[in-house]
Scaffold this active site. Structure first.
Site, PDB file in Angstrom:
ATOM      1  N   CYS A  92      39.872  35.894 -38.699  1.00 32.59           N
ATOM      2  CA  CYS A  92      39.937  35.560 -40.335  1.00 32.59           C
ATOM      3  C   CYS A  92      38.679  36.204 -40.861  1.00 32.59           C
ATOM      4  CB  CYS A  92      39.866  34.085 -40.614  1.00 32.59           C
ATOM      5  SG  CYS A  92      38.552  33.226 -40.059  1.00 32.59           S
ATOM      6  N   CYS A 100      35.177  34.997 -39.950  1.00 38.74           N
ATOM      7  CA  CYS A 100      35.193  35.512 -38.587  1.00 38.74           C
ATOM      8  C   CYS A 100      34.566  36.793 -38.376  1.00 38.74           C
ATOM      9  CB  CYS A 100      36.236  35.105 -37.825  1.00 38.74           C
ATOM     10  SG  CYS A 100      37.077  33.407 -37.882  1.00 38.74           S
TER      11      CYS A 100
END
Lengths: 82, 361
Positions: free
Chosen positions: A10, A13
Site C-alpha cells: 500500500c 508501506c
C-alpha cells in the site's frame, strides 16, 4: 543490523520503505533493509496494522509511518544495543 | 467511481507523528487557538460570500437553473470542507486513544453478543484501513476473538466513519447523521452475530491456523498531549488532502442535479412506491467504490428530486460499507463461501433497513 519493512504494497508501506532506506543511507551504517510483502511472513510478527518496522527481529512500530527523525532515533538506539 | 491510485486500492490513513517539530506546548496551543478563530470566522462568512459571488459578481438570479446550481456549490463545498477539517481533527485525537492493539485486548475473551456490540462500537473509533484488514483479521482470530465478533468490527469500521458523518451532518442535518450511526451499528452487530451463529470457522483459509501465534501486542508507548494533537493535525492533512477532490466532485454533480433536474423526476425510480428500488440500489452500490465524500452530495440532490430516504441510505451504505477492494483483500484469508455469506448477510441487512425507513418515514 537487519531492518525489515512489513507492508503489503500500500502507499503508506512504500513510503516507509523509502524513508527507512534514506535514513540508512544517510547514517552510512552497515544495515540491510528488506521489504517484506508476503502476508505469511508479515504475520510472523505481532502486527495488526501495516506498515510495520522491524529492527533486529523486533517490531518497533506498526500501523503508521514514523517521521524520518523518529526512524533515525529507532535505528541509532538499536545500534547502541548491539 | 473507482479509485486505483494505490497498488493495493485501499484507503489508508496512518498519520505520521512528527516528533521534534513542535516541541513547544504553548506555541502549539496558541496556533490551535488562532486556527479555531479563523475557522469560526470562515464558517460564518460562507453564506454571505456565496450569495455575494453568485448574485452580485456573476449577476445570476436565484430562480435560474445556473444561479441555483452555483449558489448551491459555492455554499456547500466550502462548508463541508471546513466541517471535515474540524471533525477529522477531533476524531483524530479520539483515535489516538484507540489503537488496534488496545481494541484487540478489549475484545479478547469477550463472549458473542456482548462482543458483537463492543466490536461494532470500537469499529467506529479505532483507526482502520482496508489495507490492514488481513493482519487485523488474523490478529483478532489468533487471540480467540470469535469470528462473528471480528466481523462486527470489520463491518462497522469502514461503514461508520468521520467523513461520512460530516457529509451527512452538513447536507442533511444531525438527525440523519445519528440515524446513519444507529443503523450502521445495528447492521454490524446483527450481521456479525448471524455470521457467528452460522459457525463458519472452517471457511477461514488453512494457512491462517498454521501461523505461529504471536499473541497480544503491547502498546509501543503512551502518547503525550502534543503528540495526540499532532496525530489529529496529520489526520486532517491526510484525510482532507485525500477526499477534497471527491467532495468537490460530488457537490458539483449534486449542484447540477439541484439546478437542472426537474422536481419529482427521481420519484419514479427511487421513490417509496418503487418496490425494487432498494435491492437495485444495493446491487448497484456494492461494485461502486467511492468514499462517502463523493456519494453523499449526489444522494442529497437525488432526495430533493423525490428519491426516498430509505432507498438513498441503502445505496450509500452499500457503496461505503461493502467495498469490492476490501472483499478482494479479505479473500486472502477467507474462502469464497464465507465471503459470499458476509456480503449476503450485510446486503440483506442494508436492504431491510432501506425498506424499513421507506415504510416508516
Amino acid at each position: 543490523m537487519k531492518i525489515k519493512v512489513l507492508g503489503s504494497g500500500c502507499a503508506k508501506c512504500q513510503q516507509l520503505e523509502r524513508t527507512t532506506k534514506e535514513v540508512v543511507k544517510e547514517l552510512a551504517i552497515d544495515a540491510t533493509v528488506e521489504d517484506v510483502r508476503d502476508i505469511k511472513k508479515i504475520m510472523e510478527y505481532p502486527i495488526l496494522a501495516t506498515p510495520g518496522l522491524v529492527i533486529n527481529e523486533k517490531l518497533i512500530v506498526s500501523g503508521r509511518v514514523p517521521s524520518k527523525a523518529e526512524i533515525t532515533t529507532f535505528i541509532t538506539t538499536a545500534m547502541t544495543k548491539e | 467511481m473507482t479509485n486505483k491510485k494505490n497498488t493495493e486500492s485501499c484507503d489508508c490513513s496512518s498519520p505520521v507523528i512528527a516528533t521534534g517539530s513542535m516541541k513547544n506546548k504553548n506555541k502549539l496551543f496558541i496556533w490551535l487557538g488562532i486556527g479555531l478563530l479563523l475557522w469560526v470566522a470562515l464558517y460564518f462568512l460562507i453564506k454571505p460570500a456565496a450569495d455575494f459571488i453568485t448574485y452580485d459578481v456573476f449577476n445570476l438570479t436565484p430562480s435560474s437553473h445556473l444561479g441555483s446550481s452555483v449558489a448551491f456549490f459555492l455554499y456547500d463545498a466550502p462548508k463541508v470542507v471546513l466541517l471535515l477539517v474540524i471533525v477529522v481533527f477531533v476524531v483524530g485525537i479520539v483515535r489516538s486513544f484507540f489503537t488496534p492493539e488496545r481494541t484487540q485486548r478489549i475484545l479478547a475473551g469477550k463472549r458473542e453478543a456482548v462482543g458483537n456490540v463492543l466490536a461494532a462500537s470500537l469499529g467506529i473509533v479505532t483507526p482502520f484501513c482496508s489495507c490492514s484488514a488481513v493482519p487485523l483479521f488474523i490478529g483478532f482470530v489468533q487471540v480467540g476473538i470469535p469470528l462473528g465478533v471480528t466481523f462486527s468490527f470489520l463491518i462497522a469500521a469502514p461503514m461508520i466513519n468521520e467523513v461520512a458523518l460530516v457529509l451527512l451532518y452538513g447536507m442533511f442535518g444531525w438527525k440523519v447523521a445519528l440515524l446513519y450511526i444507529a443503523t450502521g451499528l445495528f447492521i454490524a452487530i446483527l450481521a456479525g452475530w448471524v455470521i457467528g451463529k452460522l459457525k463458519m470457522e472452517r471457511y477461514i483459509e488453512g494457512w491462517v491456523s498454521e501461523l505461529r501465534k504471536t499473541g497480544v501486542q503491547a502498546d509501543e508507548h503512551r502518547l503525550s498531549i502534543i503528540e495526540r494533537v499532532q496525530y489529529g493535525l496529520t489526520a486532517v492533512r491526510d484525510i482532507v488532502g485525500r477526499v477534497w477532490p471527491w467532495v468537490l466532485g460530488g457537490i458539483a454533480v449534486g449542484a447540477v442535479i439541484h439546478g437542472y433536474v426537474p422536481e419529482g423526476l427521481m420519484a419514479s425510480f427511487m421513490g417509496k412506491n418503487v418496490w425494487w428500488a432498494v435491492p437495485a440500489a444495493v446491487l448497484l452500490g456494492v461494485p461502486m467504490y467511492s468514499n462517502a465524500a463523493g456519494v453523499i452530495p449526489i444522494i442529497q440532490a437525488l432526495l430533493e428530486k423525490g428519491a426516498a430516504l430509505g432507498t438513498a441510505l441503502a445505496f450509500m451504505m452499500a457503496v461505503v460499507g461493502l467495498s469490492l477492494p476490501e472483499t478482494i483483500i479479505l479473500r486472502k484469508v477467507l474462502k469464497w463461501q464465507l465471503i459470499a455469506v458476509f456480503l449476503g448477510v450485510v446486503a440483506i441487512g442494508i436492504i431491510s433497513i432501506g425498506y424499513l425507513f421507506n415504510a416508516i418515514l
